[in-house]
Design a protein around this motif. Structure first.
Motif, PDB file in Angstrom:
ATOM      1  N   LYS A 157       0.676  -1.129   0.133  1.00 16.22           N
ATOM      2  CA  LYS A 157      -0.075  -0.059   0.013  1.00 16.22           C
ATOM      3  C   LYS A 157       0.662   1.243   0.132  1.00 16.22           C
ATOM      4  CE  LYS A 157      -3.359  -1.149   3.297  1.00 16.22           C
ATOM      5  NZ  LYS A 157      -4.651  -0.804   4.113  1.00 16.22           N
ATOM      6  N   VAL A 158       1.936   1.002   0.674  1.00 15.82           N
ATOM      7  CA  VAL A 158       2.812   2.310   0.700  1.00 15.82           C
ATOM      8  C   VAL A 158       3.311   2.811  -0.625  1.00 15.82           C
ATOM      9  CG1 VAL A 158       3.646   2.219   2.991  1.00 15.82           C
ATOM     10  CG2 VAL A 158       4.675   1.087   1.192  1.00 15.82           C
ATOM     11  N   LEU A 159       3.316   2.006  -1.639  1.00 15.37           N
ATOM     12  CA  LEU A 159       3.855   2.125  -2.943  1.00 15.37           C
ATOM     13  C   LEU A 159       2.623   2.423  -4.134  1.00 15.37           C
ATOM     14  CD1 LEU A 159       6.471  -0.784  -2.876  1.00 15.37           C
ATOM     15  CD2 LEU A 159       6.691   1.609  -2.873  1.00 15.37           C
ATOM     16  N   LEU A 160       1.486   2.579  -3.657  1.00 18.65           N
ATOM     17  CA  LEU A 160       0.235   2.924  -4.488  1.00 18.65           C
ATOM     18  C   LEU A 160      -0.208   4.327  -4.503  1.00 18.65           C
ATOM     19  CD1 LEU A 160      -1.779  -0.340  -3.681  1.00 18.65           C
ATOM     20  CD2 LEU A 160      -0.004  -0.139  -5.823  1.00 18.65           C
ATOM     21  N   ASN A 161      -0.437   4.843  -5.585  1.00 17.71           N
ATOM     22  CA  ASN A 161      -0.911   6.148  -5.451  1.00 17.71           C
ATOM     23  C   ASN A 161      -2.213   6.010  -6.084  1.00 17.71           C
ATOM     24  OD1 ASN A 161       1.167   7.727  -4.292  1.00 17.71           O
ATOM     25  ND2 ASN A 161       2.452   7.355  -6.298  1.00 17.71           N
ATOM     26  N   LYS A 162      -3.125   6.995  -5.553  1.00 16.81           N
ATOM     27  CA  LYS A 162      -4.636   7.066  -5.729  1.00 16.81           C
ATOM     28  C   LYS A 162      -4.860   7.344  -7.269  1.00 16.81           C
ATOM     29  CE  LYS A 162      -8.720   9.671  -4.860  1.00 16.81           C
ATOM     30  NZ  LYS A 162      -9.060  11.235  -4.759  1.00 16.81           N
ATOM     31  N   ASN A 163      -4.396   8.425  -7.628  1.00 20.49           N
ATOM     32  CA  ASN A 163      -4.513   8.772  -9.228  1.00 20.49           C
ATOM     33  C   ASN A 163      -3.350   8.578  -9.825  1.00 20.49           C
ATOM     34  OD1 ASN A 163      -7.010   9.807  -8.409  1.00 20.49           O
ATOM     35  ND2 ASN A 163      -5.972  11.509  -7.539  1.00 20.49           N
TER      36      ASN A 163
ATOM     37  N   PHE B 295      -1.161  12.578  -0.881  1.00 16.78           N
ATOM     38  CA  PHE B 295      -0.571  12.086   0.347  1.00 16.78           C
ATOM     39  C   PHE B 295      -1.729  11.977   1.644  1.00 16.78           C
ATOM     40  CE2 PHE B 295       1.461  13.454   4.610  1.00 16.78           C
ATOM     41  CZ  PHE B 295       2.120  12.122   4.904  1.00 16.78           C
ATOM     42  N   GLU B 296      -2.774  12.791   1.535  1.00 21.93           N
ATOM     43  CA  GLU B 296      -3.754  12.282   2.477  1.00 21.93           C
ATOM     44  C   GLU B 296      -4.478  10.662   1.951  1.00 21.93           C
ATOM     45  OE1 GLU B 296      -5.320  17.043   2.923  1.00 21.93           O
ATOM     46  OE2 GLU B 296      -6.083  15.750   1.520  1.00 21.93           O
ATOM     47  N   GLU B 297      -4.639  10.437   0.994  1.00 22.78           N
ATOM     48  CA  GLU B 297      -5.354   9.232   0.563  1.00 22.78           C
ATOM     49  C   GLU B 297      -4.210   8.142   0.848  1.00 22.78           C
ATOM     50  OE1 GLU B 297      -8.142   8.497  -0.956  1.00 22.78           O
ATOM     51  OE2 GLU B 297      -8.696  10.447  -0.550  1.00 22.78           O
ATOM     52  N   LYS B 298      -2.965   8.508   0.575  1.00 21.98           N
ATOM     53  CA  LYS B 298      -2.099   7.231   1.043  1.00 21.98           C
ATOM     54  C   LYS B 298      -2.171   7.165   2.648  1.00 21.98           C
ATOM     55  CE  LYS B 298       1.475   6.264  -1.066  1.00 21.98           C
ATOM     56  NZ  LYS B 298       2.692   6.232  -1.894  1.00 21.98           N
ATOM     57  N   MET B 299      -2.345   8.066   3.520  1.00 23.98           N
ATOM     58  CA  MET B 299      -2.225   7.994   4.880  1.00 23.98           C
ATOM     59  C   MET B 299      -3.682   7.354   5.226  1.00 23.98           C
ATOM     60  SD  MET B 299       0.626   8.687   6.048  1.00 23.98           S
ATOM     61  CE  MET B 299       0.177   8.322   7.706  1.00 23.98           C
ATOM     62  N   LYS B 300      -4.799   7.585   4.609  1.00 24.34           N
ATOM     63  CA  LYS B 300      -6.121   7.217   4.864  1.00 24.34           C
ATOM     64  C   LYS B 300      -6.003   5.564   4.507  1.00 24.34           C
ATOM     65  CE  LYS B 300      -9.363   6.405   1.936  1.00 24.34           C
ATOM     66  NZ  LYS B 300     -10.199   6.510   0.914  1.00 24.34           N
TER      67      LYS B 300
ATOM     68  N   GLY C  37     -11.115   8.635   5.923  1.00 23.98           N
ATOM     69  CA  GLY C  37     -10.678   9.910   5.103  1.00 23.98           C
ATOM     70  C   GLY C  37      -9.519  10.855   5.872  1.00 23.98           C
ATOM     71  N   ALA C  38      -8.781  11.498   5.152  1.00 23.48           N
ATOM     72  CA  ALA C  38      -7.566  12.257   5.942  1.00 23.48           C
ATOM     73  C   ALA C  38      -7.427  13.653   5.677  1.00 23.48           C
ATOM     74  CB  ALA C  38      -6.301  11.234   5.737  1.00 23.48           C
ATOM     75  N   LEU C  39      -6.992  14.248   6.303  1.00 22.22           N
ATOM     76  CA  LEU C  39      -6.575  15.876   6.242  1.00 22.22           C
ATOM     77  C   LEU C  39      -5.205  15.866   6.682  1.00 22.22           C
ATOM     78  CD1 LEU C  39      -8.110  18.477   5.517  1.00 22.22           C
ATOM     79  CD2 LEU C  39      -8.672  18.841   8.095  1.00 22.22           C
ATOM     80  N   GLY C  40      -4.287  16.520   5.274  1.00 19.43           N
ATOM     81  CA  GLY C  40      -2.892  16.909   5.717  1.00 19.43           C
ATOM     82  C   GLY C  40      -2.768  18.127   6.435  1.00 19.43           C
TER      83      GLY C  40
ATOM     84  N   SER D 186       4.168  17.802   0.927  1.00 20.73           N
ATOM     85  CA  SER D 186       3.327  16.727   0.800  1.00 20.73           C
ATOM     86  C   SER D 186       4.085  15.621  -0.214  1.00 20.73           C
ATOM     87  CB  SER D 186       1.887  17.109   0.144  1.00 20.73           C
ATOM     88  OG  SER D 186       1.207  17.767   1.200  1.00 20.73           O
ATOM     89  N   PHE D 187       4.525  16.234  -1.388  1.00 22.13           N
ATOM     90  CA  PHE D 187       5.228  15.527  -2.327  1.00 22.13           C
ATOM     91  C   PHE D 187       6.285  14.567  -1.574  1.00 22.13           C
ATOM     92  CE2 PHE D 187       9.056  15.341  -4.561  1.00 22.13           C
ATOM     93  CZ  PHE D 187       8.761  14.292  -5.862  1.00 22.13           C
ATOM     94  N   LEU D 188       7.233  15.312  -0.887  1.00 20.97           N
ATOM     95  CA  LEU D 188       8.326  14.723  -0.050  1.00 20.97           C
ATOM     96  C   LEU D 188       7.696  13.542   0.852  1.00 20.97           C
ATOM     97  CD1 LEU D 188      10.582  17.713   0.506  1.00 20.97           C
ATOM     98  CD2 LEU D 188      10.955  15.736  -1.149  1.00 20.97           C
ATOM     99  N   ASN D 189       6.711  13.867   1.574  1.00 21.95           N
ATOM    100  CA  ASN D 189       6.103  13.117   2.489  1.00 21.95           C
ATOM    101  C   ASN D 189       5.590  11.697   1.904  1.00 21.95           C
ATOM    102  OD1 ASN D 189       6.619  14.592   4.860  1.00 21.95           O
ATOM    103  ND2 ASN D 189       4.861  15.578   4.620  1.00 21.95           N
ATOM    104  N   ASN D 190       4.941  11.967   0.636  1.00 23.17           N
ATOM    105  CA  ASN D 190       4.446  10.846  -0.100  1.00 23.17           C
ATOM    106  C   ASN D 190       5.682   9.805  -0.679  1.00 23.17           C
ATOM    107  OD1 ASN D 190       2.114   9.635  -1.074  1.00 23.17           O
ATOM    108  ND2 ASN D 190       2.285  10.382  -3.244  1.00 23.17           N
ATOM    109  N   LEU D 191       6.658  10.548  -0.954  1.00 23.28           N
ATOM    110  CA  LEU D 191       7.932   9.923  -1.386  1.00 23.28           C
ATOM    111  C   LEU D 191       8.525   9.125   0.045  1.00 23.28           C
ATOM    112  CD1 LEU D 191       9.912   9.673  -3.748  1.00 23.28           C
ATOM    113  CD2 LEU D 191      11.123  11.651  -2.754  1.00 23.28           C
ATOM    114  N   GLY D 192       8.727   9.808   1.038  1.00 25.31           N
ATOM    115  CA  GLY D 192       9.362   8.918   2.178  1.00 25.31           C
ATOM    116  C   GLY D 192       8.357   7.960   2.550  1.00 25.31           C
ATOM    117  N   VAL D 193       7.250   8.101   2.852  1.00 26.79           N
ATOM    118  CA  VAL D 193       6.432   7.150   3.307  1.00 26.79           C
ATOM    119  C   VAL D 193       6.539   5.904   2.519  1.00 26.79           C
ATOM    120  CG1 VAL D 193       4.173   7.279   2.307  1.00 26.79           C
ATOM    121  CG2 VAL D 193       4.318   6.756   4.755  1.00 26.79           C
ATOM    122  N   GLU D 194       6.953   5.822   1.391  1.00 28.45           N
ATOM    123  CA  GLU D 194       7.057   4.439   0.483  1.00 28.45           C
ATOM    124  C   GLU D 194       8.268   3.575   1.204  1.00 28.45           C
ATOM    125  OE1 GLU D 194       8.328   5.957  -3.399  1.00 28.45           O
ATOM    126  OE2 GLU D 194       6.020   6.443  -3.972  1.00 28.45           O
TER     127      GLU D 194
END
Ligand SMILES: *Cc1c(COP(=O)(O)O)cnc(C)c1O
Length: 412
Positions: free
Chosen positions: A10-16, A65-70, A77-80, A267-275
Motif C-alpha cells: 500500500k505504501v507504494l500505491l498512489n490514488k491517481n 498524500f492524504e489518500e495514502k495516509m487514509k 478520510g484524511a486531512l494533511g 506533501s510530495f516529499l512525505n509521499n515519497l518518504g512513506v514509501e
C-alpha cells in the motif's frame, strides 16, 4: 483500491495515475485553480462538482498524500496539515468550545502539553491531565462537559504505554471520541483502528517523512466513531455528511478558516518518504533493541528505558499491541547532568539535536532543551530529569551506533 493489499504494498500505491504516466506523482505547486466558465467555478464552490479552487482548501498533491495516509491507517478520510501541532490543534478544535473539557494522558509531547495547558485554557477549554496508563483516572475525570479523550501511542520521553483498547472502550461507553497521536509507532507498527481509536493524528515530520526534510502532519478519521450519535453541538450542522461529519467540520470550518494547510512540496516529499516506511521501521526497531541491550550492561549507564527490554513495566503490553516491535526511541540515565553533557559532546556519529524519527541516530538532553521552561514537578511528571538522555535510533549499521556510545562512555 480494489484489492486488499498488505501494508508494504500500500505504501507504494498512489490514488491517481498521472495522465502523462509519471511514476512519481507530480507536484501541483499552485495557489489557485482556474475554470473556463463562471458556472463551473460556482459548482466547485458549492460542492456540486468535484474540483479544486484554492490550495488552502484543497490541493491534488496534498490529496495524494492524504489518500495514502487514509489507506495506511485503514480510515475513511484524511486531512494533511502544515505540522504535527497543526494536526493536533485542528483535530481538537473541531470538537471543543469555551466551557468544554478534554482529558489527556500526562506524558504528552511537550508542544501538545503546552497547547492543552495554556492555549486551550486561554480559550476557555479545560484539560484534565491524568496518569497516562491509569484507566481509573480517566474514568474519574469524565464529566458531562468532556468532549474527547486524547493520548499518545507511546509517551515521550517517558516511554510509558497505555492499554489503548481499554481506553477506547471507556471513551465509547461515554459516547466520547478517542484521539490518538500515533507519531512514534506509525501505522506500520500500530493499526489504531483495530484497537478502537476514532481519530489518529501524526506529526509526519518524524518517521513518516523519515529524512527530516519536511514539517507536516495529518489527521485520519478511522470510521470507528458513529458521529450520528454524538451530542456534540459543534457537529450538528455537519451530520448531513454521515460518517464524514467530523472531517467535513474540519475541512469546511476549522481547517479552512485557520489555514494550517500543508505545502504541496512537503506533501510530495512525505509521499515519497512513506514509501520506505516499513523497511525503515524494521531497522529502527532492531537497531534500538541492540543499542538498548548494549547500554543496559554498559559501565556508566544507570538505567535504560526501552519497551523492548524485559525490565520495562510496559514490555508485555507493548509486545502485544505492537506485534513484538518496540519503536526507535529509547532513553537512558547517566550519573548526572554534567556526565550527560560530556557524553553527548563525545559522540561522533549521533547528532545532538531536538528531533526524532530521522534516518540518522539523534541524541538530545531533554531537561535543558525541550522541557527547559517547565517546573521541576512538571518535568518529573513527564519523566524528565537532568541525568536523562534521549536517543532516536537511526538506521545506520548497528555496530557503528554501538561503537559511538561505547567510546563516548569510555571517555567519561
Ligand atoms: C514532533 C511531535 C509532534 C509535533 O509535530 P511537529 O510536526 O513538530 O509540529 C507531535 N506529537 C509527537 C508525538 C511528536 O513527536
Amino acid at each position: 483500491m480494489s484489492r486488499d493489499y498488505q501494508f508494504e504494498t500500500k505504501v507504494l500505491l498512489n490514488k491517481n495515475k498521472d495522465e502523462k504516466g509519471a511514476v512519481s506523482p507530480p507536484i501541483y505547486q499552485t495557489n489557485a485553480f482556474e475554470y473556463e466558465t463562471a458556472e463551473e467555478l460556482e459548482k466547485v464552490f458549492k460542492g456540486r462538482a468535484q474540483g479544486y479552487n484554492y490550495t488552502r482548501v484543497g490541493n491534488p498533491t496534498n490529496n495524494q498524500f492524504e489518500e495514502k495516509m487514509k489507506e495506511l491507517e485503514n480510515g475513511i478520510g484524511a486531512l494533511g496539515t502544515a505540522s504535527g501541532m497543526a494536526a493536533i490543534a485542528t483535530a481538537v478544535l473541531g470538537l471543543v468550545e469555551a466551557g468544554d473539557e478534554i482529558i489527556a494522558g500526562n506524558s504528552l509531547f511537550g508542544g501538545t502539553y503546552n497547547f492543552f495547558k495554556k492555549d486551550l485554557k486561554q480559550w476557555g477549554v479545560k484539560c484534565s491531565f491524568v496518569e497516562t496508563t491509569e484507566l481509573e483516572e480517566y474514568r474519574q475525570a469524565i464529566t458531562p462537559k468532556t468532549k474527547l479523550i486524547y493520548l499518545e501511542t507511546v509517551g515521550n520521553p517517558k516511554l510509558d504505554i497505555p492499554d489503548i483498547k481499554k481506553l477506547a472502550e471507556l471513551a465509547h461507553k461515554h459516547n466520547l471520541p478517542l484521539i490518538l497521536d500515533n507519531t512514534l509507532m506509525t501505522p506500520y507498527l500500530f493499526q489504531a483502528k483495530d484497537y478502537g481509536v476514532d481519530i489518529v493524528v501524526h506529526s509526519t515530520s518524524k518517521f513518516i517523512n523519515g529524512s527530516s526534510n519536511s514539517i507536516g502532519g495529518v489527521i485520519i478519521d478511522t470510521g470507528n466513531f458513529n458521529w450520528a450519535e454524538t451530542d456534540n453541538p459543534l457537529l450538528a450542522e455537519y451530520l448531513k455528511f454521515g460518517p464524514f461529519a467530523y472531517l467535513a467540520k474540519l475541512r469546511q470550518d476549522i481547517f479552512r478558516n485557520l489555514g494550517p494547510v500543508a505545502s504541496p512540496f512537503n506533501s510530495f516529499l512525505n509521499n515519497l518518504g512513506v514509501e520506505t516506511l516499513p523497511l525503515r521501521m524494521e531497522k529502527h526497531c532492531s537497531n534500538a533493541l541492540e543499542l538498548a541491550n548494549f547500554l543496559q550492561s554498559a559501565v556508566g549507564v544507570e538505567r535504560v528505558n526501552y519497551p523492548g527490554l524485559k525490565s520495562s513495566p510496559y514490555h508485555e503490553l507493548a509486545a502485544e499491541q505492537f506485534d513484538n516491535h518496540f519503536g526507535g526511541l529509547l532513553t537512558f540515565e547517566v550519573e548526572n547532568k554534567e556526565q550527560a553533557f560530556k557524553l553527548i559532546n563525545k559522540l561522533e556519529l549521533a547528532r545532538n539535536l531536538s528531533n526524532l524519527g530521522d534516518l540518522r541516530t539523534l541524541v538530545v538532553h531533554p531537561e535543558s532543551t525541550i522541557y527547559h521552561s517547565l517546573s521541576k514537578d512538571e518535568q518529573q511528571q513527564l519523566g524528565v530529569n537532568p541525568a536523562l538522555i534521549r536517543v532516536s535510533v537511526g538506521i545506520e549499521n548497528p555496530d557503528d551506533i554501538i561503537l559511538d556510545f561505547k567510546e563516548a562512555l569510555a571517555a567519561l
